[in-house]
Write a protein that holds these residues in place. Structure first.
Motif, short mmCIF file in Angstrom:
data_model
loop_
_atom_site.label_atom_id
_atom_site.label_comp_id
_atom_site.label_asym_id
_atom_site.label_seq_id
_atom_site.Cartn_x
_atom_site.Cartn_y
_atom_site.Cartn_z
N ARG A 84 0.81 -1.21 0.00
CA ARG A 84 0.00 0.00 0.00
C ARG A 84 0.85 1.27 0.00
N PRO B 200 4.35 1.63 -7.19
CA PRO B 200 3.75 0.47 -7.85
C PRO B 200 4.76 -0.40 -8.58
N GLU C 270 -7.40 -1.17 -5.64
CA GLU C 270 -7.57 -0.01 -4.78
C GLU C 270 -6.72 1.17 -5.22
N ARG C 271 -5.48 0.87 -5.66
CA ARG C 271 -4.58 1.95 -6.06
C ARG C 271 -4.72 2.33 -7.53
#
Length: 459
Positions: free
Chosen positions: A221, A225, A357-358
């Protein structure tokens, strides 16, 4: 000729975590998956000579009988490059995905040669394994003509990575030496992949997996990335290349830093490598995937299987200097090692969930593999000697291929001429001049840090 073996049992089980991890890498690298083959050459001990071909085959048969991974094949009929079938639940995946199939008996073909053993190893390793049909061990015997008949001088073993990792291969070589010298290996037989798969599916194994998954999810999280997220150049042909330096100066510098700061040489290299990845990518947090042996349990120390998996090493590069970076790297490395013993299915699920989510896929595509078996530290190396040794450093380009399951892979080896550091990279994300510059900068940074505090933030 063949090596005939006969073990005490057969059976089928899901793949272990380590097997699933390497199978995923093989799938993503095919048709260049011979990249994962590796081998060892055993010079026949003097006290075991003269060694006949028949006696060598006998010892090898005993080795395969003892270590079940060497007679375990993939059980789905899948070949590298095919997509494994996936379900939505753990039990479904275990039923439909690849399995391991242990055979009780069989025969492994042997290549006999009178040539160079290293060349024979290269020949045996240059073709990918047929994972569902071929035994996961290839064997070569180098013979010399003697008055009494052909005598074996070297035994060459090439391993499928589904059957063994580097530490497992060392166990196999040690046991083979004992079989040649004594005719037997003392002590109990270590757990096999069949045993490990059953433990990993137990309540205790699931608890270990859950703890690791919680760490991966928390770190996923907050990390970038992807470390190498943007193509910066047109690919070379082929697109994947390997640059390799062998540096005595780097070896001495790393030993000195480790001794002075009370850390392992691997931690020194992880910290410096991460800092330079940050420089190359512009990220101020580095996420790197070190390959971890996962032999912390006493009963797995002598197991011939593939236990190695990726851990997650996360380092904030916004530090005051290299000494501060090292201080942060030590606990980060310990967390990474603990996270490596994980269920790849858990990792796939959380990668997908956090990615949603990201709003982007999460994968560092940045690996580190310290393949040395001994960690030597020494604070006595003086600056003049180390700096002079930089003139001896060599750089070569030993490999190029079309496919790789990563974008940046750093391998560390112990070499006769010093420390070997190989960088295999996708040239779309790190062109060949940048690869060479990275390795040169790694040497320069650590030679400087060995004798002077690097005051500026290294990231």
């Amino acid at each position: 000729m063949d090596i005939r073996f006969s073990g005490s049992r057969s059976g089928t089980a899901p793949l272990t975590w380590g097997q699933r991890a390497i199978w995923d890498a093989i799938q993503k690298t095919a048709p260049d998956d011979h990249y994962f083959n590796f081998g060892r050459v055993l010079a026949v001990p003097r006290r075991a000579r003269p060694l006949t071909v028949e006696r060598a085959a006998e010892a090898l048969g005993a080795l395969v009988a003892r270590h079940e991974s060497l007679r375990t094949r993939l059980g789905t009929g899948q070949r590298a490059g095919q997509k494994p079938e996936r379900g939505s639940e753990r039990k479904t995946r275990q039923k439909t995905g690849p399995s391991q199939v242990l055979a009780a008996s069989g025969a492994i073909p042997v290549t006999v040669s009178d040539g160079d053993p290293d060349r024979l190893l290269e020949t045996l390793a240059e073709k990918a394994f047929a994972y569902d049909g071929e035994w996961p061990l290839r064997v070569g015997l180098v013979v010399a003509a003697e008055a009494t008949g052909p005598t074996v001088t070297h035994i060459v073993l090439v391993f499928c990575h589904l059957a063994a990792d580097g530490l497992g291969a060392e166990v196999a070589i040690t046991d083979l030496r004992l079989l040649l010298l004594r005719g037997a290996v003392p002590g109990p037989v270590p757990p096999s992949p069949l045993d490990l798969a059953r433990w990993q599916g137990s309540e205790q194994g699931l608890r270990v997996a859950r703890i690791a998954a919680e760490y991966w999810e928390k770190e996923y999280r907050r990390i970038p990335p992807t470390m190498f997220d943007c193509p910066v150049a047109a690919p070379d042909s082929p697109p994947v290349w390997r640059a390799r330096i062998v540096s005595r100066a780097l070896d001495m510098a790393v030993q000195r830093i480790a001794a002075v700061h009370g850390v392992s040489t691997s931690t020194v290299l992880l910290a410096a490598s991460s800092a330079l990845v940050g420089t190359a990518t512009g990220h101020d947090v580095c996420a790197m995937l070190p390959i971890v042996g996962n032999r912390f349990r006493g009963d797995t120390a002598n197991a011939v299987t593939t236990l190695s998996q990726e851990g997650l090493f996360v380092l904030d590069l916004r530090q005051g200097g290299f000494a501060d970076l090292l201080k942060a790297a030590r606990p980060a490395a310990l967390r990474a090692y603990r996270s490596a013993y994980h269920d790849p299915d858990d990792r796939d699920r959380l990668t997908e969930r956090v990615g949603r989510e990201r709003g982007t896929r999460i994968h560092p595509y940045c690996c580190f593999n310290d393949m040395r078996f001994v960690d030597r530290v020494d604070a006595s190396h003086d600056e003049q000697t180390v700096r002079r040794a930089m003139d001896e450093t060599t750089l070569t380009w030993p490999l190029s291929q079309d496919q790789l399951n990563c974008r940046f892979c750093l391998h560390v080896t112990a070499e006769p001429g010093g420390l070997g550091v190989s960088l295999t990279a996708d040239t779309r994300f790190l062109p060949r001049p940048a690869m060479e510059r990275y390795l040169r900068d790694l040497e320069s940074l650590l030679v400087e840090a060995a004798f002077h505090d690097v005051l500026e933030p290294v990231g």
